[in-house]
Motif scaffolding. Structure first.
Motif, PDB file in Angstrom:
ATOM      1  N   ARG A 266     -40.877  47.070 132.640  1.00  0.00           N
ATOM      2  CA  ARG A 266     -39.469  47.436 132.831  1.00  0.00           C
ATOM      3  C   ARG A 266     -39.293  48.790 133.499  1.00  0.00           C
ATOM      4  NH1 ARG A 266     -36.179  45.580 127.405  1.00  0.00           N
ATOM      5  NH2 ARG A 266     -36.119  43.347 127.882  1.00  0.00           N
ATOM      6  N   GLU A 267     -40.077  49.765 133.090  1.00  0.00           N
ATOM      7  CA  GLU A 267     -39.923  51.097 133.680  1.00  0.00           C
ATOM      8  C   GLU A 267     -40.273  51.084 135.166  1.00  0.00           C
ATOM      9  OE1 GLU A 267     -41.487  50.403 130.909  1.00  0.00           O
ATOM     10  OE2 GLU A 267     -40.194  51.338 129.401  1.00  0.00           O
ATOM     11  N   ASP A 268     -41.359  50.385 135.505  1.00  0.00           N
ATOM     12  CA  ASP A 268     -41.725  50.288 136.922  1.00  0.00           C
ATOM     13  C   ASP A 268     -40.659  49.542 137.712  1.00  0.00           C
ATOM     14  OD1 ASP A 268     -44.221  51.595 136.569  1.00  0.00           O
ATOM     15  OD2 ASP A 268     -45.071  49.750 135.799  1.00  0.00           O
ATOM     16  N   ALA A 269     -40.114  48.495 137.118  1.00  0.00           N
ATOM     17  CA  ALA A 269     -39.066  47.739 137.805  1.00  0.00           C
ATOM     18  C   ALA A 269     -37.834  48.599 138.033  1.00  0.00           C
ATOM     19  CB  ALA A 269     -38.708  46.499 136.988  1.00  0.00           C
ATOM     20  N   ALA A 270     -37.435  49.355 137.000  1.00  0.00           N
ATOM     21  CA  ALA A 270     -36.250  50.209 137.152  1.00  0.00           C
ATOM     22  C   ALA A 270     -36.467  51.270 138.222  1.00  0.00           C
ATOM     23  CB  ALA A 270     -35.915  50.860 135.808  1.00  0.00           C
ATOM     24  N   ALA A 271     -37.657  51.857 138.271  1.00  0.00           N
ATOM     25  CA  ALA A 271     -37.939  52.882 139.287  1.00  0.00           C
ATOM     26  C   ALA A 271     -37.899  52.283 140.691  1.00  0.00           C
ATOM     27  CB  ALA A 271     -39.296  53.524 139.013  1.00  0.00           C
ATOM     28  N   ALA A 272     -38.516  51.111 140.865  1.00  0.00           N
ATOM     29  CA  ALA A 272     -38.542  50.487 142.196  1.00  0.00           C
ATOM     30  C   ALA A 272     -37.140  50.114 142.655  1.00  0.00           C
ATOM     31  CB  ALA A 272     -39.442  49.250 142.170  1.00  0.00           C
ATOM     32  N   ALA A 288     -26.535  44.733 146.201  1.00  0.00           N
ATOM     33  CA  ALA A 288     -27.552  43.859 145.633  1.00  0.00           C
ATOM     34  C   ALA A 288     -28.570  44.645 144.807  1.00  0.00           C
ATOM     35  CB  ALA A 288     -28.250  43.090 146.750  1.00  0.00           C
ATOM     36  N   CYS A 289     -28.942  45.836 145.278  1.00  0.00           N
ATOM     37  CA  CYS A 289     -29.894  46.660 144.527  1.00  0.00           C
ATOM     38  C   CYS A 289     -29.295  47.165 143.225  1.00  0.00           C
ATOM     39  CB  CYS A 289     -30.347  47.834 145.387  1.00  0.00           C
ATOM     40  SG  CYS A 289     -31.252  47.371 146.882  1.00  0.00           S
ATOM     41  N   LEU A 290     -28.067  47.648 143.278  1.00  0.00           N
ATOM     42  CA  LEU A 290     -27.420  48.154 142.067  1.00  0.00           C
ATOM     43  C   LEU A 290     -27.217  47.045 141.040  1.00  0.00           C
ATOM     44  CD1 LEU A 290     -24.800  50.523 143.730  1.00  0.00           C
ATOM     45  CD2 LEU A 290     -26.738  51.223 142.316  1.00  0.00           C
ATOM     46  N   TYR A 291     -26.926  45.857 141.522  1.00  0.00           N
ATOM     47  CA  TYR A 291     -26.779  44.725 140.603  1.00  0.00           C
ATOM     48  C   TYR A 291     -28.080  44.477 139.841  1.00  0.00           C
ATOM     49  CZ  TYR A 291     -27.043  39.796 139.302  1.00  0.00           C
ATOM     50  OH  TYR A 291     -27.255  38.626 138.630  1.00  0.00           O
ATOM     51  N   ARG A 292     -29.196  44.530 140.542  1.00  0.00           N
ATOM     52  CA  ARG A 292     -30.476  44.294 139.879  1.00  0.00           C
ATOM     53  C   ARG A 292     -30.811  45.404 138.875  1.00  0.00           C
ATOM     54  NH1 ARG A 292     -33.962  40.497 142.191  1.00  0.00           N
ATOM     55  NH2 ARG A 292     -33.141  39.444 144.040  1.00  0.00           N
ATOM     56  N   VAL A 293     -30.449  46.632 139.196  1.00  0.00           N
ATOM     57  CA  VAL A 293     -30.643  47.717 138.227  1.00  0.00           C
ATOM     58  C   VAL A 293     -29.784  47.460 136.985  1.00  0.00           C
ATOM     59  CG1 VAL A 293     -30.458  50.193 137.849  1.00  0.00           C
ATOM     60  CG2 VAL A 293     -31.219  49.350 140.055  1.00  0.00           C
ATOM     61  N   GLY A 294     -28.554  47.013 137.201  1.00  0.00           N
ATOM     62  CA  GLY A 294     -27.692  46.669 136.079  1.00  0.00           C
ATOM     63  C   GLY A 294     -28.254  45.536 135.240  1.00  0.00           C
ATOM     64  N   LEU A 296     -31.379  44.887 134.725  1.00  0.00           N
ATOM     65  CA  LEU A 296     -32.437  45.446 133.875  1.00  0.00           C
ATOM     66  C   LEU A 296     -31.838  46.151 132.656  1.00  0.00           C
ATOM     67  CD1 LEU A 296     -34.941  46.947 136.469  1.00  0.00           C
ATOM     68  CD2 LEU A 296     -35.258  44.906 135.079  1.00  0.00           C
ATOM     69  N   ALA A 297     -30.758  46.905 132.875  1.00  0.00           N
ATOM     70  CA  ALA A 297     -30.111  47.573 131.745  1.00  0.00           C
ATOM     71  C   ALA A 297     -29.557  46.550 130.755  1.00  0.00           C
ATOM     72  CB  ALA A 297     -28.990  48.486 132.255  1.00  0.00           C
TER      73      ALA A 297
END
Length: 540
Positions: A266-272, A288-294, A296-297
């Motif tokens: 998860r941490e690596d995914a959030a950083a990428a 699209a990138c911000l959606y994927r970060v959301g 993960l949260a």
């Protein structure tokens, strides 16, 4: 050798316009800035002047008017000044910035790079390429670009009618250029991914990378296909190529983040994914990138943080319907139910996707609004049928729905076939849960445990595992895994999360004292432990 004639001036004191003076020599034409008129210009002027008749003011014995002379001088001086300005203009060297792309150029660049494109830009690109192929039916490149644009338009609008158009365009490109048509092969791989036909996507993607091993978009499409098939080794190989061929790009970071998430990093995914959002070049790509970060949260049980990222994605691209539906999910988790219903309905208006209808129906059901939930479930069935007309495979969504709210036997049949075609952890978990619901809990538990081992750290997977273990009488394991599900994300489902709380409460606390055989019974022989050996000393 031709020499330039020097115009002679009349002698000093000679009266202006005296007879015979102009016939002997041509008058000098010179501006106040001492700009000389070129010889060919003076010759043409004198020739035209002598050629005119008396009514034109020309001919011998007649001088040009001062106004005409001043106009000619000004014109020639202006040409000289303009030439100097053009000479002094800065030259566009190789280091100068390229001109900004127009809507069609932006969409073509995004589609070619496997990145999201804005819907208005796609409309312009499609219009231009349709006109191009009408004018030149044998233009294989335009057909390939048009087909890929249709695929992206179908994804952005959830209109599966674009997919048959995309297939016709891409196959026309292949007919026009059967050999080494990498653009058409890559487009067909992207089309198969959009239809959730990951076997076909793998076939087209592997053909594309064999022809063009350094084409980034082909490796990206192949990576998406391997993820859908649950091929961990293929994902690893494709990810290595994607990162090597597209270092420092947002699209490469997005693929890396998705793979890290699937592996539970998860941490690596959030950083990428955070890096990808910072590197995004267009609002659509940033959304699209911000959606994927959301996402993960959300998966780690932080709906407030997820909501902030969804709002940021919608600020970048108001048409990003996945963020709007996810916002509804997060709003329901924080207790803003009315706002959640509004967000879900708005997302369904923009894209009536079956998964959105399922989520909204379960939210209605959790609120005891059964008729409204039934209406969403009917919409889900209709959308799955409509998507099937465009070649879209939504068997997993329909199977999950049937396992919870419909025909459990049909769910097992659908999900068994889907898992056989696409062996992803998500499909295996759904099949295991459907088997449990149909009364085959032991068989279902094997599938769910395999999905947990191969897939991401998921609250839903842990809940399914704990619920099946409880049904089988494995109360200790059930208690552990149900608690794990609620630790990962206490809001993971409006129906399943309360069910996990209820099941955990029914199990109660473990009995005091622990297992009966913690210590050996009296009189039992004490086993001899092996004596540790001294490490050998190595000589220097």
């Amino acid at each position: 050798m031709e020499t330039e004639e020097t115009p002679q001036t009349p002698p000093e004191g000679s009266p202006q316009g005296a007879p015979g003076t102009e016939s002997a020599s041509a008058p000098a034409v010179q501006s106040s800035d001492a700009v000389r008129i070129p010889r060919h210009a003076r010759t043409s002027l004198m020739t035209s002047a002598t050629a005119r008749g008396p009514l034109d003011g020309g001919g011998p014995g007649r001088r040009r008017s001062p106004a005409l002379r001043r106009a000619l001088v000004a014109a020639v001086a202006g040409c000289a000044v303009l030439g100097g300005v053009l000479v002094l203009l800065p030259d566009r060297g190789e280091d100068s910035a390229p001109p900004a792309l127009g809507p069609a150029g932006r969409a073509a660049a995004a589609v070619g790079a496997g990145a999201p494109a804005a819907v208005p830009d796609l409309a312009v690109l499609i219009g231009e390429r349709e006109a191009q192929v009408r004018a030149r039916p044998g233009d294989d490149q335009s057909w390939a670009v048009l087909g890929s644009a249709y695929v992206e338009r179908g994804l952005r609008t959830a209109d599966s009618a674009y997919y048959p158009k995309a297939e016709r365009a891409l196959r026309t490109s292949l007919r026009a250029r059967p050999e080494r048509n990498v653009a058409a092969l890559t487009g067909l791989a992207a089309l198969a991914n959009a239809r959730h036909d990951f076997r076909d996507a793998r076939k087209w993607g592997e053909q594309a990378v064999r022809i063009a091993p350094r084409r980034w978009a082909a490796h990206a499409a192949l990576l998406d296909a391997y993820r859908g098939l649950g091929d961990a080794k293929g994902v690893g190989r494709a990810l290595e190529k994607v990162r090597k061929l597209g270092p420092g790009t947002a699209a490469a970071r997005v693929r890396s983040g998705a793979v890290y998430r699937d592996r539970g990093w998860r941490e690596d995914a959030a950083a990428a994914l955070s890096d990808a959002a910072a590197l995004a070049r267009t609002p659509a790509e940033r959304a699209a990138c911000l959606y994927r970060v959301g996402e993960l949260a959300w998966e780690r049980g932080e709906p407030g943080d997820a909501l902030r990222h969804y709002d940021a994605a919608l600020a970048a691209d108001p048409d990003h319907h996945p963020s709007l539906a996810a916002k509804g999910r997060a709003l329901a988790a924080v207790g803003r139910t009315s706002d959640a219903l509004h967000a879900y309905r708005a997302a369904l208006v923009r894209r009536p996707a079956p998964e959105y209808a399922l989520e909204l129906g379960e939210l209605y059901e959790s609120l005891k609004l059964r008729p409204a939930a039934s209406a969403q479930y009917d919409l889900l069935r209709a959308r799955v049928r409509q998507g099937g007309l465009g070649g879209v495979n939504d068997e997993r969504v329909l199977g999950v729905f049937e396992a919870e709210h419909g025909d459990v036997g049909a769910a097992v049949r659908r999900l068994s076939a889907e898992f056989k075609r696409h062996g992803s952890p998500e499909n295996e978990d759904a099949l295991g849960w459907a088997l449990h619901r149909s009364g085959k809990s032991k068989e279902g538990l094997k599938h769910v445990e395999s999905a947990v081992k191969k897939g991401p750290r998921s609250a839903l997977f842990a809940y399914h595992r704990g619920a099946i273990e409880r049904a089988l009488g494995h109360y200790g394991a059930a208690r552990r895994h149900l608690s794990e599900a609620l630790r990962i994300n206490p809001h993971f489902s409006p129906l399943a999360a309360p069910a996990a709380h209820t099941a955990l409460k029914s199990l109660g606390d473990p009995p005091d004292g622990g297992p009966a055989q913690v210590y050996a019974p009296r009189g039992a022989p004490i086993p001899k432990l092996p004596r540790p050996t001294k490490p050998s000393r190595q000589s220097d």
